[in-house]
Design a protein around this motif. Structure first.
Motif, PDB file in Angstrom:
ATOM      1  N   ASP A 146       0.840  -1.210   0.000  1.00 61.10           N
ATOM      2  CA  ASP A 146       0.000   0.000   0.000  1.00 61.10           C
ATOM      3  C   ASP A 146       0.868   1.251   0.000  1.00 61.10           C
ATOM      4  OD1 ASP A 146      -2.389   1.487   0.111  1.00 61.10           O
ATOM      5  OD2 ASP A 146      -2.386   1.506   2.303  1.00 61.10           O
ATOM      6  N   SER A 162       0.772   3.933  -1.708  1.00 62.02           N
ATOM      7  CA  SER A 162       0.011   5.185  -1.810  1.00 62.02           C
ATOM      8  C   SER A 162      -0.744   5.497  -0.526  1.00 62.02           C
ATOM      9  CB  SER A 162      -0.990   5.093  -2.963  1.00 62.02           C
ATOM     10  OG  SER A 162      -2.004   4.142  -2.661  1.00 62.02           O
ATOM     11  N   ARG A 163      -0.800   4.539   0.392  1.00 63.50           N
ATOM     12  CA  ARG A 163      -1.529   4.643   1.653  1.00 63.50           C
ATOM     13  C   ARG A 163      -3.047   4.790   1.452  1.00 63.50           C
ATOM     14  NH1 ARG A 163       3.233   7.543   2.340  1.00 63.50           N
ATOM     15  NH2 ARG A 163       4.624   6.693   3.944  1.00 63.50           N
ATOM     16  N   LYS A 164      -3.542   4.384   0.303  1.00 62.31           N
ATOM     17  CA  LYS A 164      -4.979   4.516   0.043  1.00 62.31           C
ATOM     18  C   LYS A 164      -5.798   3.593   0.939  1.00 62.31           C
ATOM     19  CE  LYS A 164      -4.709   6.128  -4.768  1.00 62.31           C
ATOM     20  NZ  LYS A 164      -4.989   5.800  -6.189  1.00 62.31           N
ATOM     21  N   GLN A 174      -5.628   4.779   4.502  1.00 58.98           N
ATOM     22  CA  GLN A 174      -6.528   5.912   4.714  1.00 58.98           C
ATOM     23  C   GLN A 174      -7.980   5.453   4.745  1.00 58.98           C
ATOM     24  OE1 GLN A 174      -6.093   9.077   1.838  1.00 58.98           O
ATOM     25  NE2 GLN A 174      -7.152  10.547   3.129  1.00 58.98           N
ATOM     26  N   LEU A 175      -8.338   4.513   3.867  1.00 56.45           N
ATOM     27  CA  LEU A 175      -9.704   3.970   3.825  1.00 56.45           C
ATOM     28  C   LEU A 175     -10.095   3.375   5.170  1.00 56.45           C
ATOM     29  CD1 LEU A 175     -12.169   3.226   1.960  1.00 56.45           C
ATOM     30  CD2 LEU A 175     -10.971   1.063   1.513  1.00 56.45           C
TER      31      LEU A 175
END
Length: 220
Positions: free
Chosen positions: A103, A105-107, A110-111
């Motif tokens: 991950d 992008s850390r998406k 964050q989700l």
């Protein structure tokens, strides 16, 4: 409900697609009709995380006995994960077989509200927001049943997580709750939805011990 900050107990866990050390997955497809533990790590090659993942791999048969799948997440690229897994296996003398999500992008972090209190609009590798040690236990209906957050400096105790899963699965089956410090085989608290006389009928053949009208114990 998942558009709110944070995932409260009972919320439906958000679905996602991801690259992992076991190939591409869809999270809901991965869960299937099992329970799942999703746990995050601040970064690859961090010392506390290495000890945690080694212990999680060692306990894999215990999670399997409970119909619980394991999946980790770290905000690095897949190639980094694969090298790190080799270190984890060497350190723990284990064979880590569950997937670790890539991950960068850390998406997904964050989700799932896994990030600490930094500017969430700044998600590049230099700005970090730091991924805290988060644990989610999710049931086959894709509902969040337990969530824990640890600071980056404090390693998790996976035996406690297993104990919580035992409690969740037991209390789904029986009209009981588990008292402080409960371990499998200990006495249970009769659920408050049952009056004492009803509890004696419900748990026929079992002794219902009444301490107070609201505090009753039983062994099942």
């Amino acid at each position: 409900m998942t558009d709110k900050v944070g995932l409260r107990l009972g919320y439906k866990a958000p679905n996602f697609d991801a690259e992992t050390t076991q190939g591409k997955i869809n999270f809901y497809d991965y869960i299937g009709d099992s329970w799942v533990i999703l746990f995050s790590h601040p970064a690859d090659f961090t010392p506390v995380c290495t000890t945690e993942l080694a212990e999680a791999a060692r306990l894999a048969p215990e999670f399997k006995k409970r119909n619980v799948k394991q999946i980790g997440l770290s905000c690095n690229e897949l190639g980094s994960h694969e090298k790190w897994v080799a270190d984890i296996n060497t350190f723990g003398k284990v064979d880590l077989a569950f997937p670790i999500i890539a991950d960068p992008s850390r998406k997904i972090a964050q989700l799932y509200d896994m990030l600490d209190e930094q500017d969430l609009t700044n998600l590049d590798d230099k700005g970090i927001p730091f991924t805290v040690r988060t644990v989610f236990v999710i049931d086959p209906a894709k509902r969040v049943r337990l969530s824990l957050q640890y600071p980056a400096s404090t390693g998790r105790q996976f035996s406690e997580i297993l104990r919580c899963i035992d409690s969740l699965q037991l209390t789904d089956r029986e009209k009981v709750a588990t008292p402080q410090g409960w371990q499998p085989g200990d006495k249970l608290i009769v659920h408050n939805s049952l009056k004492t006389e009803d509890a004696k009928k419900h748990f026929e053949g079992k002794e219902v011990e009444e301490v107070f009208p609201y505090l009753r114990f039983v062994s099942v």
